[in-house]
Design a protein around this motif. Structure first.
Motif, PDB file in Angstrom:
ATOM      1  N   ASN A 225       0.840  -1.200   0.000  1.00 29.34           N
ATOM      2  CA  ASN A 225       0.000   0.000   0.000  1.00 29.34           C
ATOM      3  C   ASN A 225       0.878   1.254   0.000  1.00 29.34           C
ATOM      4  N   ALA A 226       0.218   2.400  -0.056  1.00 32.43           N
ATOM      5  CA  ALA A 226       0.944   3.669  -0.023  1.00 32.43           C
ATOM      6  C   ALA A 226       0.356   4.578   1.048  1.00 32.43           C
ATOM      7  N   PHE A 227      -0.052   3.993   2.168  1.00 32.48           N
ATOM      8  CA  PHE A 227      -0.576   4.770   3.281  1.00 32.48           C
ATOM      9  C   PHE A 227       0.568   5.277   4.164  1.00 32.48           C
ATOM     10  N   LYS A 228       0.349   6.437   4.765  1.00 33.22           N
ATOM     11  CA  LYS A 228       1.292   6.901   5.782  1.00 33.22           C
ATOM     12  C   LYS A 228       1.207   6.016   7.017  1.00 33.22           C
ATOM     13  N   SER A 229      -0.021   5.663   7.421  1.00 36.67           N
ATOM     14  CA  SER A 229      -0.238   4.822   8.599  1.00 36.67           C
ATOM     15  C   SER A 229      -1.639   4.240   8.535  1.00 36.67           C
ATOM     16  N   VAL A 230      -1.804   3.036   9.087  1.00 34.75           N
ATOM     17  CA  VAL A 230      -3.137   2.430   9.175  1.00 34.75           C
ATOM     18  C   VAL A 230      -3.608   2.343  10.624  1.00 34.75           C
ATOM     19  N   ASP A 231      -2.886   2.969  11.531  1.00 33.63           N
ATOM     20  CA  ASP A 231      -3.190   2.814  12.955  1.00 33.63           C
ATOM     21  C   ASP A 231      -4.605   3.260  13.308  1.00 33.63           C
ATOM     22  N   ASP A 232      -5.052   4.393  12.777  1.00 37.75           N
ATOM     23  CA  ASP A 232      -6.393   4.879  13.108  1.00 37.75           C
ATOM     24  C   ASP A 232      -7.470   3.921  12.602  1.00 37.75           C
ATOM     25  N   MET A 233      -7.284   3.399  11.395  1.00 32.80           N
ATOM     26  CA  MET A 233      -8.267   2.471  10.848  1.00 32.80           C
ATOM     27  C   MET A 233      -8.288   1.174  11.651  1.00 32.80           C
ATOM     28  N   ALA A 234      -7.144   0.742  12.130  1.00 35.22           N
ATOM     29  CA  ALA A 234      -7.079  -0.464  12.946  1.00 35.22           C
ATOM     30  C   ALA A 234      -7.860  -0.285  14.246  1.00 35.22           C
ATOM     31  N   LYS A 235      -8.011   0.964  14.676  1.00 33.73           N
ATOM     32  CA  LYS A 235      -8.758   1.260  15.901  1.00 33.73           C
ATOM     33  C   LYS A 235     -10.239   1.515  15.634  1.00 33.73           C
ATOM     34  N   GLY A 236     -10.658   1.382  14.372  1.00 36.23           N
ATOM     35  CA  GLY A 236     -12.074   1.502  14.061  1.00 36.23           C
ATOM     36  C   GLY A 236     -12.488   2.727  13.296  1.00 36.23           C
ATOM     37  N   SER A 237     -11.544   3.580  12.890  1.00 37.71           N
ATOM     38  CA  SER A 237     -11.898   4.782  12.137  1.00 37.71           C
ATOM     39  C   SER A 237     -12.354   4.419  10.726  1.00 37.71           C
ATOM     40  N   LYS A 238     -13.040   5.360  10.082  1.00 31.96           N
ATOM     41  CA  LYS A 238     -13.437   5.183   8.687  1.00 31.96           C
ATOM     42  C   LYS A 238     -12.219   5.389   7.790  1.00 31.96           C
ATOM     43  N   ALA A 239     -12.398   5.034   6.526  1.00 30.73           N
ATOM     44  CA  ALA A 239     -11.307   5.193   5.566  1.00 30.73           C
ATOM     45  C   ALA A 239     -10.910   6.654   5.381  1.00 30.73           C
ATOM     46  N   ASP A 240     -11.796   7.583   5.777  1.00 33.13           N
ATOM     47  CA  ASP A 240     -11.485   9.007   5.663  1.00 33.13           C
ATOM     48  C   ASP A 240     -10.193   9.373   6.394  1.00 33.13           C
ATOM     49  N   ALA A 241      -9.858   8.595   7.444  1.00 30.14           N
ATOM     50  CA  ALA A 241      -8.700   8.917   8.273  1.00 30.14           C
ATOM     51  C   ALA A 241      -7.374   8.554   7.612  1.00 30.14           C
ATOM     52  N   LEU A 242      -7.426   7.798   6.533  1.00 30.84           N
ATOM     53  CA  LEU A 242      -6.203   7.339   5.887  1.00 30.84           C
ATOM     54  C   LEU A 242      -5.603   8.422   5.005  1.00 30.84           C
ATOM     55  N   ARG A 245       0.875   8.472   1.143  1.00 30.68           N
ATOM     56  CA  ARG A 245       2.248   8.960   1.131  1.00 30.68           C
ATOM     57  C   ARG A 245       2.473   9.810  -0.114  1.00 30.68           C
ATOM     58  N   GLU A 246       3.392  10.727  -0.024  1.00 29.27           N
ATOM     59  CA  GLU A 246       3.703  11.603  -1.149  1.00 29.27           C
ATOM     60  C   GLU A 246       4.989  11.187  -1.864  1.00 29.27           C
ATOM     61  N   ASP A 247       5.619  10.117  -1.387  1.00 29.21           N
ATOM     62  CA  ASP A 247       6.922   9.713  -1.931  1.00 29.21           C
ATOM     63  C   ASP A 247       6.843   8.416  -2.739  1.00 29.21           C
ATOM     64  N   LEU A 248       5.622   8.010  -3.128  1.00 30.23           N
ATOM     65  CA  LEU A 248       5.479   6.758  -3.856  1.00 30.23           C
ATOM     66  C   LEU A 248       4.822   7.026  -5.206  1.00 30.23           C
ATOM     67  N   SER A 249       5.566   7.657  -6.084  1.00 27.79           N
ATOM     68  CA  SER A 249       5.100   7.966  -7.435  1.00 27.79           C
ATOM     69  C   SER A 249       5.008   6.679  -8.256  1.00 27.79           C
ATOM     70  N   PRO A 250       4.368   6.722  -9.429  1.00 26.58           N
ATOM     71  CA  PRO A 250       4.377   5.548 -10.304  1.00 26.58           C
ATOM     72  C   PRO A 250       5.779   5.025 -10.598  1.00 26.58           C
TER      73      PRO A 250
END
Length: 299
Positions: A225-242, A245-250
């Motif tokens: 994946n190219a997420f900065k972190s999934v910690d909030d989602m692991a705690k039950g947040s919606k996908a909006d919290a994800l 990253r800005e350093d993973l270009s094509p």
């Protein structure tokens, strides 16, 4: 010439981002219920990008999660709509690609050991598999413990179709359950999945693990994946919290995938925040030196 099975990218996140007015823990399925054409269009973009295996938009639609959202009565409709959207996209592009059934974590992503029995989970996975009768292959994704992974493999194997199982590793190289990658590979080896993979990991974690995986099983693969972190989602947040990253270009994504292939990966693609543009750059680069195939064509 080595053959590489090329999967699509971050389907759910791409769908969700194209409908900013929809906010739900059911994520891309909520979008599909209100804006089905968005789902079809995302599939078309990934097909045109060059991916050869495309997953149904059902990742959040487990019976457990739908029951919690009060939508269990709609499960048949949701799965039919997901299949229709992908089949429409295939028909409109005219490409020869695999349709992959999705067998995701039953309660949610990034969790540890489930408080359920093997047989209970196998029955739920089998129910989902039966809701996807016309797929070419199954992808078991984002497994964070071996008990759930074995239950999914047992259900998928009964369908008589090719299937892959993908684990998610944490920063320490272990599953969220605390189990090691070696334990995970041993746990599913007897089910003889078509491919053993890693997905939804930080790219660096996947890079570190790939050489060992390739020495231990064949074939293997990965899609990070190219997420900065999934910690909030692991705690039950919606996908909006994800956040992406800005350093993973094509280009960067392609370079990382080429390293995985050099280390033995034969199945690649992208997970959350990996867009059609990423897959297109990857496909155009790989086709210069590899044969790009469907997952169902893995030898």
């Amino acid at each position: 010439m080595t053959s590489i099975a090329l999967l699509d990218g971050g389907l759910g996140q791409e769908i969700y981002q194209r409908a900013p007015q929809v906010s739900s823990r059911l994520w891309s399925v909520a979008v599909m219920l209100e804006h089905p054409d968005i789902v079809k269009d995302v599939h078309k973009d990934f097909i045109r990008a060059g991916a050869k295996t495309h997953t149904l938009n059902t990742y959040p639609a487990t019976p457990t999660r739908l029951a919690k959202a009060g939508l269990l009565d709609s499960i048949d409709t949701i799965y039919r709509q997901a299949f229709f959207a992908l089949q429409q996209a295939i028909d409109e592009t005219g490409e020869d690609v695999d349709i992959a059934g999705c067998l995701p974590p039953l309660v949610g992503s990034y969790l540890g050991q489930p408080q359920r029995s093997f047989e209970d989970m196998k029955a739920e996975f089998a129910h989902m598999a039966r809701l996807q009768p016309d797929v070419d292959v199954f992808l078991i994704e984002t497994m964070s413990n071996t008990l759930e992974a074995r239950a999914a493999c047992a259900a998928a194997r009964e369908q008589g179709k090719p299937y892959g199982v993908a684990f998610r590793l944490e920063a320490d190289g272990n599953l969220r359950s605390g189990e090691s990658l070696n334990e995970a590979m041993r746990a599913v080896a007897d089910y003889a999945p078509t491919a053993l993979m890693l997905n939804c990991c930080d790219p660096a974690v996947l890079t570190a693990a790939m050489p060992h995986m390739a020495r231990s099983y064949h074939p293997v693969g990965g899609y990070a994946n190219a997420f900065k972190s999934v910690d909030d989602m692991a705690k039950g947040s919606k996908a909006d919290a994800l956040e992406a990253r800005e350093d993973l270009s094509p280009l960067v994504h392609t370079e990382r995938v080429q390293q995985w292939i050099a280390d033995g990966a034969l199945v690649v693609g992208g997970c959350c925040e990996i867009t059609p543009a990423h897959i297109q750059h990857l496909a155009q680069t790989l086709e210069q030196s590899h044969a790009i195939i469907k997952f169902s064509q893995l030898g």
